[in-house]
Design a protein around this motif. Structure first.
Motif, PDB file in Angstrom:
ATOM      1  N   PHE A  55       5.203 -35.623  24.148  1.00 50.17           N
ATOM      2  CA  PHE A  55       3.989 -36.371  24.475  1.00 50.17           C
ATOM      3  C   PHE A  55       2.969 -35.551  25.257  1.00 50.17           C
ATOM      4  O   PHE A  55       1.895 -36.049  25.564  1.00 50.17           O
ATOM      5  N   GLU A 103       6.295 -45.537  23.584  1.00 51.41           N
ATOM      6  CA  GLU A 103       5.698 -44.225  23.827  1.00 51.41           C
ATOM      7  C   GLU A 103       5.155 -44.126  25.255  1.00 51.41           C
ATOM      8  O   GLU A 103       5.313 -43.096  25.921  1.00 51.41           O
ATOM      9  N   ALA A 127      -0.193 -41.046  24.421  1.00 49.27           N
ATOM     10  CA  ALA A 127       0.752 -42.034  23.896  1.00 49.27           C
ATOM     11  C   ALA A 127      -0.022 -43.137  23.184  1.00 49.27           C
ATOM     12  O   ALA A 127      -1.199 -43.386  23.465  1.00 49.27           O
ATOM     13  N   SER A 176       1.822 -41.498  15.735  1.00 46.08           N
ATOM     14  CA  SER A 176       2.314 -42.747  16.330  1.00 46.08           C
ATOM     15  C   SER A 176       2.352 -43.836  15.264  1.00 46.08           C
ATOM     16  O   SER A 176       1.671 -43.773  14.249  1.00 46.08           O
TER      17      SER A 176
END
Length: 544
Positions: free
Chosen positions: A503, A530, A513, A520
């Motif tokens: 991340f 996340e 995130a 994602s």
């Protein structure tokens, strides 16, 4: 809320041991009758522990209405509401009606209580939240009164800000061309929307102006350095902030509008873990925001970040008003901006018939009227069902040939079976019609149809234009971890002697995130995962 109406949650009965632990955090003060412990408008005020006195909580007179006594608090009770946790200034007053002894607990001490005593934390948090909910429905709601045209985009933005921040307020919608009682006091259409704060009018009010007046904008000290700044208040951002603060990091959460992101615009989330009967996006975000306050997250909105850059071994986040917030680490969860259709008069009808969310706020604008929903993913399907269930005949316009290409099968089944929803596949919206607000929509394979609302759910583009120095993919999403291109890893990484963590972006100690990150899943549950996982990498980076 009348003086006798406080229930056991709003005014809990504390045992002697609980009271003894609570007063240990306070500073004693002897008070006389008519002494004010705090007044509406005070930028900072304390939680008041009433030991032997008696205190009235009052909504002050506002010029057009007399004062109202909201509650009377006796021995072994505490005076305060949810604004103590989010930094909001006082909008009520507390005055002594019987002399005695009180103790003051300042906001720093209150945060220590919340962090150190789980039992007292739960009691106080439940009481402050319950009081806020009751205040929203009573005379206190007049302390922030919003007035504007029901077709005004600016008025809708102002109301959405107040509702997402759960502010105690009231709203008055005016029909176009009719100012009502405002005209009798010299107001003109150009003055709208108006926010009456403690009875004083603020003309052409915006969320930013109201936030400044209420003490909700960022006011950090020039030499302050926080452990973690989270940019973006959607599910990923709230999860990051909650996990960071709960694990001991001093945490600030910034959002350009108000906490919630696209999740708050979702009428019903049915596949989120732990909610078998579904949960509305605004309820989920509301509970998460309360949880953030519990752990001491400082939430500022509207507060837009416009630049992020290294400053030695720290980071500088520059805000739109020029103020700079300095942090040891940052998590970017700025999400994505809604895509629009390239149609004439689109911007004219935004907020006046074109919406990017389907919640109670938007529903009030189109109740019982025909609407069009555009999009082929879950958010569009959920919006169509929500609007249909609340009396709106719905046309769902999907560009693709199959409804189930990007939509969950349970939603497809419900849409096909719902007689109130008409699905148009291989179709597009090609025109808009109406006067000052939307009245009709033209669909290429159908023609012109009546529509008081067009709900657009056609995806979004990442909100990363302010992050020019970070490595991004061709679509603008932030690359993280092993996906960062080799050319984007500058000399700072050699000095650290490590590769980017999960991340972590191309700048050390800057993480990403949720929807803004390349790869994602673009789902609420994934964003929460996340956001919380990114905090684990933050700890590793700060420890190194």
């Amino acid at each position: 809320m009348q003086p006798s109406s406080l229930d056991p949650v709003q005014n809990p009965t504390l045992t002697d041991p609980q009271w003894a632990r609570l007063v240990a955090f306070g500073v004693p003060e002897d008070v006389d009758t008519n002494h004010h412990l705090f007044r509406s408008g005070d930028a900072d005020y304390d939680l008041i522990l009433v030991d032997s006195a008696e205190v009235e909580v009052v909504r002050d007179s506002l010029g057009w209405v007399e004062e109202a006594v909201l509650a009377r608090m006796g021995a072994h009770s505490f005076v305060g509401e949810l604004g103590l946790l989010n930094g909001q200034g006082a909008f009520l007053s507390a005055r002594v009606v019987s002399p005695g002894r009180v103790l003051r607990v300042d906001r720093a001490a209150l945060r220590r209580i919340m962090a150190e005593d789980d039992e007292l934390c739960d009691i106080i948090l439940h009481a402050l939240w319950a009081r806020r909910e009751v205040l929203r429905r009573g005379p206190a709601a007049l302390t922030l009164k919003l007035v504007g045209l029901n077709s005004s985009r600016e008025f809708m933005f102002l109301r959405r800000f107040a509702e997402r921040l759960d502010l105690v307020h009231s709203s008055v919608e005016l029909d176009d061309g009719r100012l009502g009682y405002l005209s009798e006091h010299g107001f003109t259409p150009d003055d709208l929307p108006v926010a009456f704060i403690q009875g004083e009018p603020v003309l052409r009010a915006t969320p930013g102006i109201v936030a400044d007046r209420l003490g909700l904008s960022y006011q950090g000290d020039a030499d302050e350095v926080v452990d973690l700044v989270v940019v973006g208040g959607g599910p990923a951002g709230l999860a990051s902030a909650i996990y960071g603060a709960s694990e001991g990091l001093s945490t600030v959460l910034l959002d350009a509008v108000a906490p919630g992101g696209q999740a708050a615009a979702t009428s019903r989330i049915e596949n989120f873990l732990g909610f078998p009967f579904g949960v509305s996006g605004d309820n989920l975000i509301g509970q998460a925001s309360l949880q953030a306050l519990k752990f001491g997250v400082r939430v500022y909105a509207p507060c837009e970040a416009v630049r992020l850059q290294p400053a030695g071994d720290q980071l500088d986040v520059t805000l739109s008003d020029g103020r700079v917030l300095r942090a040891r680490s940052a998590i970017v969860t700025s999400g994505a901006a809604y895509r629009t259709l390239t149609l004439d008069r689109w911007s004219e009808f935004e907020g006046a018939g074109i919406f990017y969310a389907a919640t109670q706020l938007e529903l009030r604008q189109v109740i019982d009227s025909p609407v069009v929903v555009v999009g082929g993913a879950n958010s569009a399907g959920q919006a169509a069902l929500y609007l249909a269930a609340n009396g709106c005949p719905v046309r769902l316009v999907v560009r693709g040939s199959e409804l189930g290409t990007r939509m969950s099968s349970y939603l497809v089944d419900r849409l096909v079976e719902d007689p109130r929803v008409e699905v148009h596949t291989q179709s597009q919206v090609v025109g808009l019609g109406g006067g000052t607000s939307l009245e009709s929509v033209r669909i290429d394979r159908v023609g012109e149809v009546d529509a008081r609302g067009l709900f657009c759910f056609i995806g979004a583009v990442p909100a990363t234009s302010w992050l020019q120095t970070l490595d991004r993919d061709p679509d603008g999403f932030l690359r993280t971890g092993s996906d960062i291109t080799a050319g984007a890893l500058g000399g700072a990484w050699g000095a650290l002697g490590r590769e980017p963590l999960p991340f972590e972006t191309s700048i050390p100690r800057v993480f990403a995130a949720g929807d803004v990150r390349q790869g994602s899943m673009k789902r609420v549950a994934a964003a929460v995962g996340e956001g919380s996982s990114a905090v684990a990498s933050v700890h590793r980076a700060l420890a190194g």
